[in-house]
Each structure stands twice: as structure tokens, then as C-alpha cells.
Design a protein around this motif. Structure first.
Motif, PDB file in Angstrom:
ATOM      1  N   GLN A 146       3.317  -4.906   4.401  1.00  0.00           N
ATOM      2  CA  GLN A 146       3.560  -4.870   2.959  1.00  0.00           C
ATOM      3  C   GLN A 146       2.587  -5.775   2.229  1.00  0.00           C
ATOM      4  OE1 GLN A 146       5.316  -2.718   1.622  1.00  0.00           O
ATOM      5  NE2 GLN A 146       6.395  -1.963   3.408  1.00  0.00           N
ATOM      6  N   PRO A 147       1.560  -5.195   1.658  1.00  0.00           N
ATOM      7  CA  PRO A 147       0.578  -6.021   0.961  1.00  0.00           C
ATOM      8  C   PRO A 147       1.206  -6.680  -0.259  1.00  0.00           C
ATOM      9  CG  PRO A 147       0.156  -3.693   0.620  1.00  0.00           C
ATOM     10  CD  PRO A 147       1.271  -3.777   1.593  1.00  0.00           C
ATOM     11  N   LYS A 148       0.797  -7.902  -0.500  1.00  0.00           N
ATOM     12  CA  LYS A 148       1.308  -8.629  -1.667  1.00  0.00           C
ATOM     13  C   LYS A 148       0.452  -8.295  -2.882  1.00  0.00           C
ATOM     14  CE  LYS A 148       4.478 -11.365   0.290  1.00  0.00           C
ATOM     15  NZ  LYS A 148       4.918 -10.183   1.060  1.00  0.00           N
ATOM     16  N   VAL A 149       1.077  -8.272  -4.009  1.00  0.00           N
ATOM     17  CA  VAL A 149       0.337  -7.984  -5.238  1.00  0.00           C
ATOM     18  C   VAL A 149       0.103  -9.279  -6.001  1.00  0.00           C
ATOM     19  CG1 VAL A 149       0.319  -6.705  -7.379  1.00  0.00           C
ATOM     20  CG2 VAL A 149       1.441  -5.753  -5.378  1.00  0.00           C
ATOM     21  N   LYS A 150      -1.171  -9.552  -6.283  1.00  0.00           N
ATOM     22  CA  LYS A 150      -1.481 -10.715  -7.114  1.00  0.00           C
ATOM     23  C   LYS A 150      -2.212 -10.208  -8.337  1.00  0.00           C
ATOM     24  CE  LYS A 150      -1.838 -13.803  -3.173  1.00  0.00           C
ATOM     25  NZ  LYS A 150      -2.622 -13.453  -1.991  1.00  0.00           N
ATOM     26  N   PRO A 151      -1.495 -10.078  -9.462  1.00  0.00           N
ATOM     27  CA  PRO A 151      -2.040  -9.393 -10.633  1.00  0.00           C
ATOM     28  C   PRO A 151      -3.402  -9.914 -11.077  1.00  0.00           C
ATOM     29  CG  PRO A 151       0.252  -9.919 -10.962  1.00  0.00           C
ATOM     30  CD  PRO A 151      -0.144 -10.574  -9.687  1.00  0.00           C
ATOM     31  N   LEU A 152      -3.547 -11.232 -11.149  1.00  0.00           N
ATOM     32  CA  LEU A 152      -4.794 -11.777 -11.669  1.00  0.00           C
ATOM     33  C   LEU A 152      -5.957 -11.400 -10.773  1.00  0.00           C
ATOM     34  CD1 LEU A 152      -5.828 -13.600 -14.021  1.00  0.00           C
ATOM     35  CD2 LEU A 152      -5.942 -15.428 -12.301  1.00  0.00           C
ATOM     36  N   ARG A 153      -5.709 -11.579  -9.479  1.00  0.00           N
ATOM     37  CA  ARG A 153      -6.750 -11.293  -8.519  1.00  0.00           C
ATOM     38  C   ARG A 153      -7.138  -9.818  -8.600  1.00  0.00           C
ATOM     39  NH1 ARG A 153      -5.791 -13.497  -2.730  1.00  0.00           N
ATOM     40  NH2 ARG A 153      -7.139 -12.132  -1.545  1.00  0.00           N
ATOM     41  N   GLN A 154      -6.143  -8.990  -8.776  1.00  0.00           N
ATOM     42  CA  GLN A 154      -6.439  -7.570  -8.824  1.00  0.00           C
ATOM     43  C   GLN A 154      -7.199  -7.187 -10.072  1.00  0.00           C
ATOM     44  OE1 GLN A 154      -2.656  -5.612  -7.584  1.00  0.00           O
ATOM     45  NE2 GLN A 154      -4.034  -5.103  -5.943  1.00  0.00           N
ATOM     46  N   GLY A 210     -10.692  -5.402 -10.041  1.00  0.00           N
ATOM     47  CA  GLY A 210     -10.912  -4.160 -10.768  1.00  0.00           C
ATOM     48  C   GLY A 210     -12.138  -4.240 -11.662  1.00  0.00           C
ATOM     49  N   VAL A 211     -12.226  -5.317 -12.412  1.00  0.00           N
ATOM     50  CA  VAL A 211     -13.349  -5.479 -13.341  1.00  0.00           C
ATOM     51  C   VAL A 211     -14.659  -5.574 -12.568  1.00  0.00           C
ATOM     52  CG1 VAL A 211     -14.392  -7.027 -15.031  1.00  0.00           C
ATOM     53  CG2 VAL A 211     -11.942  -6.526 -15.133  1.00  0.00           C
ATOM     54  N   PHE A 254     -10.711   0.587  -5.680  1.00  0.00           N
ATOM     55  CA  PHE A 254      -9.574   1.172  -4.963  1.00  0.00           C
ATOM     56  C   PHE A 254      -8.516   0.108  -4.681  1.00  0.00           C
ATOM     57  CE2 PHE A 254     -11.856   5.025  -2.873  1.00  0.00           C
ATOM     58  CZ  PHE A 254     -11.822   5.662  -4.104  1.00  0.00           C
ATOM     59  N   ARG A 255      -8.976  -1.012  -4.187  1.00  0.00           N
ATOM     60  CA  ARG A 255      -8.043  -2.097  -3.862  1.00  0.00           C
ATOM     61  C   ARG A 255      -7.234  -2.512  -5.063  1.00  0.00           C
ATOM     62  NH1 ARG A 255      -8.672  -6.207   0.678  1.00  0.00           N
ATOM     63  NH2 ARG A 255      -6.982  -7.164  -0.455  1.00  0.00           N
ATOM     64  N   ALA A 256      -7.948  -2.586  -6.190  1.00  0.00           N
ATOM     65  CA  ALA A 256      -7.283  -3.099  -7.385  1.00  0.00           C
ATOM     66  C   ALA A 256      -6.326  -2.079  -7.978  1.00  0.00           C
ATOM     67  CB  ALA A 256      -8.328  -3.503  -8.421  1.00  0.00           C
TER      68      ALA A 256
END
Ligand SMILES: Nc1ncnc2c1ncn2[C@@H]1O[C@H](COP(=O)(O)OP(=O)(O)OP(=O)(O)O)[C@@H](O)[C@H]1O
Ligand SMILES: [Mg+2]
Lengths: 252, 604
Positions: free
Chosen positions: B192-200, B204-205, B244-246
Motif C-alpha cells: 500500500q503506497p503512502k500518499v504524500k500530497p506535497l511530494r506528489q 507532477g510539476v 505517472f507516479r504523481a
């Protein structure tokens, strides 16, 4: 058939293997009924056909001969989607190995039967939270099965089995993989559900302790019902003793 | 004893092994074909036009090797996913790690060697027939292309067997390092990958930025020269991966909280994707690049194929010129779709060709305007008055060429009708024909041209007409076209198999999950749809990304395909065909998946 009979089995036979192969008849003309709201146990030696019987009742497998009527449905006459829908709506299952989907959270696992029916999500959320309260797993809902203990997993599985109010709850050795404390907790919960929601329960077990929670026990031997034991108004420990005695004579 | 057990395990899954073997065999065959083309010196030397594309070949070879490495990695993980449960069991039963390790090593190596051997044979056959067929279809001729080329055989063999030895070692290490329990329950472990909004957000950018940089590099190939390709490749790969990751994970997370997720199997579908996306990001990135390269290569190839006639059409003023046409030639001319036709009488005397002024006024000679814009579309046809023509048009190369013979061998002279009648000399009737659409009339033109050259060809004569221009360009650009098609098909085959193996290696784990769903009472049709959606999404994501890559990447070919050609012209049909092929791969994967995963109901 009276309306308060939830399961009625007559002349049930199951032979494994195709006609040209080596065959084995696991069930040889079984007859019994389960009344609505009853808590029935099925016991028998290993290989006596308990799982086979449960598979027939739950339509996971088809009988060679005989009739199985569950909650008014003749399951031997059903095909394809009818079978799937029957399993999804009329019965709840608890398996020895939990059978939880590890890619879903506990909440999503519990909601699955409702999602299959197309229940609106509000109704669904409410039903999930109600059943989670009953089974005291409300704080586990967001976890994945891999993050739960065996006992917790089995309670989640039980929640999934009853969330859609099936006519009957079936369990094949649901306590088989649990330690004694967890097993006892689960059995207490099953008893509560049975009493409060008047849900019929059919429990397959070879463990006398588990069986002592039932109101009536059917003993299978050589593919037939060998004998039957009723709890009546005995307390559980007396009944437990009774089961041990019965098993003693039964196995001779 | 253990060997026997292992063999029994393989027998049980022989169909899966067949899929694996078939995929690896195809891959080796394709590699051989390419290696043969790229390294065959005699072939390269004999096709000078191609040797200018030597760089492209070299680049293609590097890409193909990279892809092959990735491909074998995925095929190997599919193999491992099929076998680890068995091996775990053997160890639990008391087989030593060493013994099991040997088995794994042998199994992988035998499979790999077998695939390489069959693949080489297949590659030889394909070189013989498929390449011939492709060339035939494109109307190309490439000399010195032999099917058997020993250095290519050696290269393929060494690369593949080498890779399989590595794969075997990898399996050996993996199996002997992993605990028995993990092997037994490998497909049950949740990830279960963790979501870190800022990092994502940052990812993405950054991803979009890198993609933009990559697209810019490709578009600016004139300035960056060959450097554009490695820059583009690196930035686009990284950019796609980060993007894709983001995004994929975030989209899945967001969807999971909607009401939609609570209907039927949607929640399960999202759970599955979420569960796997981490594993899949890398694969989806690679596949999207492969998709882009395959589609790009085919688009460019077919672009040349479609547009060469168009370009040739814009060079001269007439398509063919026929001298003293025979009955047979007349018949062929009748088959053409003629836009403009003119017949002039020539009288040849000494070093002069005489023309009749009245004929030239009746049907003026068409001339082509010169433009400085560099856009051939601006070079329109026009005619001019006889007086003007005498001064300027008369020296037009196409007009001079009508005289046959070396340029300057005959000087044209225009006489009045009266003078012309008196003039002595050999009379030749020359007919010029301009067709509406060169592409459309190619077969008839080819025959016509053959007859003409057979009758009049002498060494040193000028080529005459746009059809001959077309043939010259074909010789020059045809090689590029061929490489485009070839690489496109090779990449497509590999990318789709990569995707297929990666998806299929998830099948054993899914088998259990779908069995659970079956028990809980999920309809067969619902499970089928669910699987179709899940795999569809996995095919769709790289597909969409790949198309975007191509749309930007085609900029790279702008300098090579100058106006009136354009890398973007008519790409719709190419895209459609390509997507059709891709869809077929999807359906095959889906059918295989259904077969592996769906539980059989007792009544069916
Ligand atoms: N798919 C099958 N094919 C052939 N024979 C089977 C199959 N499934 C069960 N049997 C046989 O039928 C008999 C009854 O099996 P069943 O699984 O019902 O036993 P059980 O009472 O559940 O035993 P246990 O307590 O060990 O779980 C056994 O002798 C078994 O070998
Ligand atoms: Mg059993």
C-alpha cells in the motif's frame, strides 16, 4: 414446507469424479432441515463430507442427486447468474481462511455484498457502520487485511457475511485458524447475531467447544446423518460434556 | 526426485509456458532481423541512401537492446511468479536452498536457450520472407539483403543467452534470499503506497516540466542536431515516470472516495489498481515510450510512403513524356487520370530541335514558378505567351529534356508554322502528360516509364518527368521508410508483450482473488467486465501518453520532411491501424487473463 424452515435437504447425494473415472460418493442420501432462527452445528470426522455438504448448500458445487431448498429457493435448479445472485443475497459465509480481499480496506471488504446489489452509498455506509459496531471493529475499518490479526480478520469477514442480512449465515470451521480467545469472541458474536437478529446460523466444525454454542448438532457419518443432539435448556458446559460423550460413542 | 517434481509443475502450466516461450522466441527473432539489417555491411554499402541512415540504425539497435533487457526482465518475473509457490513448497518439504537454486537456474537457462534457438531459426525465416514481403509492399528494392548473416546470429545468440544467464542468476539470488513463507504467500502481500500530497505535487510539476523540455528538444532538432534524441529520450522518460507516479495514484485515491467506487466491482477495480500501480509505474513508462517509438516509426515510414509521390509531383511540370507513342503506350496513357496533356511535333536536324510555334500557342508549355519561401506548394504551374516563352521558358529544364539525349546536346528553336513545314529533319511526336494524382496512377506510370526507357535510354540522358523524379526519391528515401515500418512493427511487438507479461505475472495472485469474489456471489459477467476494465486501463494509460509523445515528437522530422511533405500529414489512418493492432494485443491479453483467472462455475 413450512415458512419457518430456512434450509431443507432431502435425499442429497454427491459423487465426485466423472462416470469414466474413479468415483467417490461423499454424501449418500442426506435428509435434514434447519428452522428459521436456529443455530445448528454440523460435526463429523475428517473426510466425512462436512465441507462437501456446505458447498452444496451454498451452491459452490452441485449435488449429484436430491433436493436442497434454501429460504424457498430450490438451489439445484439455478444456473449461472441466478447462482451468483443467490450467494450474494441469500447466504453469508465465513471461511476458515477469512477470504478477505487484501487489495481492499476492511470497510470496502464489508461493503462488497452491498455494492454488488447496487445499494446507494449512504445506505451502505450506515449498514457498514452498524455492523462494525456490533462486531466492535469500528476502529479497524480503514485498515487493510494485511494490517489485521487473525481474530480481527475473521470479525471483518463475519461483518461482510451479515451486512446484507442474508437468510442464513454459514461457516466452515470459522474458528479453525484462531486462537482460543479469538475463537471464543467470534462464537459469542455469532450467538449474539443469532439471538438479536434472528439470523439462522449453520456452523461446520470438528471442535466440541465451538459446537457447544449451537442449539442443535447434526453428526455426519459415512455420508449420512448419524445422530442428532439438542441442547434444550442445558447450559453450555453441560452441553459440551454431552457433545464429548456423543463423540465418544459416535467414533466407536 | 526434485527434478521430477519441478517437471510436473511445468507440465501443469504448459500453456503459460507456451505463452512465455512464444513471446521470447518472437523477441529473439525480431532482434535477429534487426541485427541483420543493422550490421550487414554488404547490405549497408550497397544502399548508399540508407547508410546516411546508419545513425538511425545504430540508435535503433541501442533502443532494441534496452527494450530487450526490459522485456526479458518482465518475462522472467512472469516465470518467477508462476514458480515461486512451487519452489517455496519444495523448500518447506525440506529441499535445500542450494538444490532448489540449481533447479531455478537450470529452468530459466533451458527456457532461455530454447527460446533463443527457436527464435534464431524463426528470425532467419522471417528475414527471408517478411522482409521480402515488406519491401515488395512498399515497392522498394534493397540489394545484398541476405537472410543468413553470421555476425548477426552471433550477436543475437550472445545477447540473449547472456541475458538469460543474468536472469537465472537473478532468480537464484531472489529465491535463495527470500524466506519460504514469503515465497508461499508472495501474491498475498499487500503493497500500500503512502500518499504524500506535497511530494506528489512536486513530482507532477517536475514531470510536466521534463516532458515539455523533452518535446522542445525534439522540436528544436535543427539546433541541437543529434543531441536532441538522447536529451529527449532521457527527459521524456523521467517526465513520464514522474507524471505517472504523481497522478495515477492521486486519481485512484480520489475516485475511491466517490459514490461510483461503491457500485458493483468498481471499488475492487480501484483497489486492484491502487495495489499494483506502484509496481506498474515503471512498466507503464517504458511501455508508453515504446508505444511512442513504434507509432512514431510507423508514422514516419508511412509518411514517406504516402508523401513521396506528392513531393515528386511538385518538382517538374509533367509526369511523363512519351516519344512517338506506340499503340501499347497509348493504351497505358488511356488508363491515366490526366490533368494536362500536350503533343508537340519535333524536327531534329544536327544539334537543333525545331518546334512549331502554332502548336506552342495552341497548347502552351506549362512552367513551374520558383518561390523563395521554401514551400513547394507555392511553386505553382503557369503558362506564358509565345514571345515571353521564347525568352525565358524555352530554357526550362523540363522543356529541354523533351529533346532526349544529354542536356545541351540539342538546342530548341521555335519556327513559325510556315518555316516549320519547310524545315527538314527527323520528325518525332512528343506527348507530355501530367496526371492528377501520381500515387493513384503509379502502376500504369511504372509500365509506361519502362517502355520509354527501354526505347530511348542512352547513357547520360536526362531523366524526364515527375515519375522519374519519384523513382529517384524512392531510391533515396525508401530506406528510411523501410526502417520506419520495420522498427515500428518490432517495437509494437515487444511493447505489447512487455505489457502482456507484466499483466499476466499478476494473474496467479488474481486467481485467488477472483475465486473469493466468486464465492461471495459476484456474477461471472461482472468479473469479466471488471477484468476488461482493469487491463483496459493498463493498456490505455501508456497508449494515450504514447500518442501525445508522438504528436510532439514528430516535430523532429520536420527538417527531413520539408513542405509539401509534413510528418503530420495523413497520420490519422496510420494511427488507426496502429491502434487496431494494439487493440488486438489487448484482446489477446484479456482472453489469456480470463482463462487464467476466472473461476469455473460447477454448472458450466
Ligand atoms: N473435489 C473432490 N474430488 C474428489 N473427492 C473429493 C473432492 N472433495 C472432497 N472429496 C472427498 O470427499 C470426502 C469428503 O470431503 P470433505 O471435504 O467434505 O470432508 P470434511 O468433512 O470437510 O473433512 P475435514 O474435516 O477434514 O475438512 C473426502 O473423502 C474427500 O476425499
Ligand atoms: Mg472440511
Amino acid at each position: 414446507m413450512t415458512t419457518n424452515t430456512v434450509v431443507s435437504v432431502s435425499g442429497l447425494e454427491k459423487t465426485y469424479g466423472k462416470a469414466n473415472e474413479r468415483q467417490y460418493t461423499a454424501l449418500k442420501g442426506l435428509n435434514f432441515t434447519v428452522d428459521s432462527g436456529e443455530f445448528v452445528g454440523i460435526m463429523g470426522a475428517s473426510g466425512s463430507g462436512k465441507t462437501t455438504l456446505l458447498n452444496m448448500l451454498s451452491t459452490l458445487d452441485t449435488p449429484t442427486k436430491g433436493d436442497v431448498v434454501v429460504n424457498g429457493h430450490d438451489v439445484t435448479k439455478m444456473r449461472g447468474n441466478q447462482l451468483a445472485d443467490f450467494r450474494a443475497q441469500e447466504v453469508g459465509f465465513i471461511f476458515q481462511d477469512f477470504n478477505l480481499l487484501e487489495s481492499l480496506t476492511a470497510e470496502e471488504n464489508i461493503g462488497l455484498p452491498l455494492a454488488l446489489k447496487g445499494t446507494p452509498s449512504k445506505v451502505m455506509d450506515q449498514a457498514i457502520h452498524e455492523v462494525a459496531e456490533t462486531l466492535s471493529i469500528a476502529d479497524l475499518l480503514q485498515k487493510y487485511p494485511a494490517e489485521l490479526s487473525g481474530g480481527q480478520k475473521q470479525r471483518v469477514a463475519a461483518a461482510r457475511a451479515i451486512v446484507h442480512h442474508p437468510a442464513i449465515l454459514m461457516g466452515d470451521e470459522p474458528t479453525g485458524a484462531l486462537d482460543s480467545t479469538s475463537a471464543r469472541e467470534l462464537l459469542d458474536l455469532l450467538t449474539t447475531i443469532n439471538e438479536q437478529q434472528k439470523m439462522s446460523v449453520l456452523l461446520v466444525t470438528h471442535d466440541p467447544f465451538s459446537a457447544s454454542f449451537c442449539q442443535r448438532i447434526l453428526f455426519i457419518k459415512d455420508g449420512q446423518i448419524g445422530s442428532e443432539l439438542r441442547r434444550g435448556d442445558q447450559d453450555r458446559s453441560t452441553f459440551y460434556q454431552g457433545i464429548l460423550n456423543e463423540l465418544g460413542t459416535f467414533n466407536e | 526426485m526434485l527434478g521430477k517434481l519441478a517437471l510436473a509443475g511445468i507440465k501443469n502450466r504448459r500453456r503459460d509456458y507456451l505463452v512465455l516461450l512464444a513471446g521470447l522466441t518472437m523477441s529473439a527473432a525480431i532482434f535477429y532481423m534487426f541485427a541483420n539489417l543493422a550490421t550487414n555491411q554488404a547490405f549497408l554499402k550497397a544502399n548508399a541512401a540508407i547508410s546516411s541512415a546508419n545513425v538511425i540504425f545504430g540508435f535503433g539497435a541501442v533502443l532494441l537492446i534496452l527494450i530487450t533487457v526490459v522485456y526479458i526482465m518482465y518475462a522472467n518475473s512472469f516465470l518467477l511468479s508462476m514458480r515461486q509457490h512451487d519452489y517455496g513448497l519444495f523448500m518447506m518439504l525440506g529441499a535445500t536452498r542450494k538444490r532448489v537454486g540449481e533447479l531455478v537456474f537450470l529452468e530459466t537457462l533451458i527456457l532461455g536457450t530454447l527460446a533463443t534457438a527457436i527464435g534464431l531459426v524463426l528470425g532467419l525465416l522471417m528475414s527471408k520472407f517478411l522482409v521480402g514481403f515488406l519491401l515488395n509492399m512498399l515497392g522498394l528494392h534493397l540489394s545484398h539483403l541476405t537472410a543468413v548473416y553470421v555476425p548477426a546470429i552471433v550477436a543475437t545468440g550472445v545477447l540473449y543467452v547472456g541475458l538469460f544467464i543474468l536472469a537465472s542468476l537473478f532468480n537464484l539470488i531472489k529465491l535463495t534470499r527470500t524466506t519460504v513463507l514469503k515465497l508461499l504467500h508472495s501474491d498475498e502481500l499487500a503493497n500500500q503506497p503512502k500518499v504524500k500530497p506535497l511530494r506528489q505535487m512536486v513530482q507532477g510539476v517536475l514531470g510536466i516540466g521534463l516532458l515539455a523540455a523533452g518535446y522542445w528538444a525534439l522540436a528544436d532538432i535543427k539546433a541541437l542536431q543529434l543531441l536532441a534524441i538522447p536529451i529527449g529520450l532521457v527527459t521524456i522518460t523521467l517526465g513520464t515516470y514522474l507524471l505517472f507516479r504523481a497522478t495515477i495514484l492521486m486519481v485512484i485515491r480520489a475516485l475511491r472516495h466517490t459514490g461510483w467506487a461503491k457500485k458493483h466491482l468498481n471499488g475492487f477495480l480501484l483497489g486492484q489498481l491502487n495495489f499494483r500501480v506502484h509496481n506498474y509505474t515503471r512498466m507503464l513508462t517504458i511501455v508508453s515510450l515504446l508505444f511512442a517509438m513504434a507509432l512514431g516509426a510507423i508514422t514516419v515510414g508511412s509518411g514517406y510512403h504516402r508523401q513521396l509521390p506528392m513531393m515528386a509531383e511538385k518538382i517538374g511540370t509533367y509526369t511523363v513524356a512519351v516519344h512517338d507513342k506506340t499503340a501499347r503506350e497509348q493504351k497505358l496513357i488511356d488508363q491515366l487520370h490526366i490533368a494536362h496533356q500536350a503533343t508537340y511535333t519535333q524536327k531534329r536536324q544536327g544539334k537543333t530541335v525545331y518546334y512549331n510555334a502554332s502548336e506552342l500557342t495552341a497548347t502552351p508549355v506549362e512552367l513551374r514558378a520558383h518561390s523563395n519561401s521554401g514551400n513547394m506548394n507555392d511553386q505553382k504551374l503557369y503558362t506564358e505567351s509565345l514571345t515571353k516563352f521564347k525568352k525565358s521558358g524555352i530554357s526550362d529544364l523540363d522543356f529541354l529534356s523533351l529533346a532526349l539525349g544529354k542536356v545541351g546536346a540539342y538546342a530548341p528553336k521555335i519556327l513559325t508554322a510556315k518555316q516549320f513545314a519547310k524545315q527538314s529533319g527527323t520528325v518525332v511526336m512528343v506527348t507530355t502528360v501530367r496526371v492528377k494524382n501520381l500515387q493513384q496512377d503509379l502502376p500504369a506510370l511504372k509500365k509506361l516509364n519502362k517502355l520509354e526507357t527501354a526505347r530511348f535510354s542512352q547513357p547520360g540522358t536526362m531523366t524526364v518527368g515527375n515519375y522519374q523524379n519519384y523513382e529517384m526519391m524512392l531510391a533515396f528515401f525508401g530506406g528510411l521508410e523501410f526502417i520506419g515500418y520495420f522498427l515500428g512493427i518490432a517495437f509494437l511487438a515487444m511493447l505489447a508483450s512487455c505489457l502482456m507479461f507484466k499483466i499476466l505475472s499478476g494473474a496467479p495472485g488474481d486467481q485467488r482473488r477472483y475465486r473469493m469474489l466468486y464465492k461471495v456471489g459476484v456474477r461471472q459477467s461482472l468479473m469479466r467486465h471488471g477484468i476488461a476494465k482493469e487491463i483496459g486501463i493498463l493498456f490505455l494509460i501508456p497508449g494515450i501518453m504514447g500518442v501525445i509523445d508522438v504528436l510532439f515528437g514528430l516535430q523532429m522530422f520536420k527538417p527531413l520532411m520539408a513542405a509539401p511533405m509534413s510528418p503530420y500529414l495523413g497520420i490519422g489512418s496510420t494511427f488507426l491501424i496502429f491502434i487496431g493492432l494494439y487493440a488486438i494485443y489487448y484482446l489477446i491479453t484479456l482472453a489469456l487473463y480470463w482463462r487464467i483467472v476466472l473461476p469455473q462455475a460447477p454448472n458450466d
